[in-house]
Design an enzyme around this catalytic site. Structure first.
Site, PDB file in Angstrom:
ATOM      1  N   ALA A  37       0.855  -1.190   0.000  1.00 41.18           N
ATOM      2  CA  ALA A  37       0.000   0.000   0.000  1.00 41.18           C
ATOM      3  C   ALA A  37       0.889   1.236   0.000  1.00 41.18           C
ATOM      4  O   ALA A  37       1.248   1.769   1.041  1.00 41.18           O
ATOM      5  CB  ALA A  37      -0.931  -0.021   1.207  1.00 41.18           C
ATOM      6  N   ASP A  38       1.231   1.687  -1.187  1.00 38.86           N
ATOM      7  CA  ASP A  38       2.132   2.826  -1.326  1.00 38.86           C
ATOM      8  C   ASP A  38       1.519   3.798  -2.329  1.00 38.86           C
ATOM      9  O   ASP A  38       0.967   3.386  -3.335  1.00 38.86           O
ATOM     10  CB  ASP A  38       3.495   2.358  -1.828  1.00 38.86           C
ATOM     11  CG  ASP A  38       4.499   3.482  -1.907  1.00 38.86           C
ATOM     12  OD1 ASP A  38       4.442   4.389  -1.068  1.00 38.86           O
ATOM     13  OD2 ASP A  38       5.329   3.459  -2.821  1.00 38.86           O
ATOM     14  N   GLY A  39       1.590   5.058  -2.036  1.00 40.41           N
ATOM     15  CA  GLY A  39       1.158   6.063  -2.993  1.00 40.41           C
ATOM     16  C   GLY A  39      -0.178   6.706  -2.704  1.00 40.41           C
ATOM     17  O   GLY A  39      -0.629   7.552  -3.480  1.00 40.41           O
TER      18      GLY A  39
END
Length: 75
Positions: A37-39
């Site tokens: 879960a990045d960005g």
């Protein structure tokens, strides 16, 4: 309900929908996946959305992926 229709009803991200459809069309569904879960913050800022809302929308996307994964597993 056909899988393609279910995916379209549950997922708002066209990228995720296309990815899942390609996986399903390739054959057996993977037993393990990893999700990073990045960005969420960058995504929210680029759309001038409150960062907290961006994280909530990211969490909802993850929830949708988990739901579809359970359906594909038959759980």
């Amino acid at each position: 309900m056909p899988l393609a229709q279910l995916l379209q009803n549950q997922l708002s991200s066209q990228f995720v929908l296309n990815l899942l459809m390609k996986i399903v069309q390739q054959g057996p569904v993977p037993k393990h996946i990893a999700i990073i879960a990045d960005g969420n913050r960058r995504w929210a800022k680029s759309r001038e959305i409150n960062v907290r809302n961006g994280h909530q929308m990211g969490a909802k996307s993850l929830e949708n992926v988990m739901y579809i994964t359970c359906i594909l597993r038959g759980s």
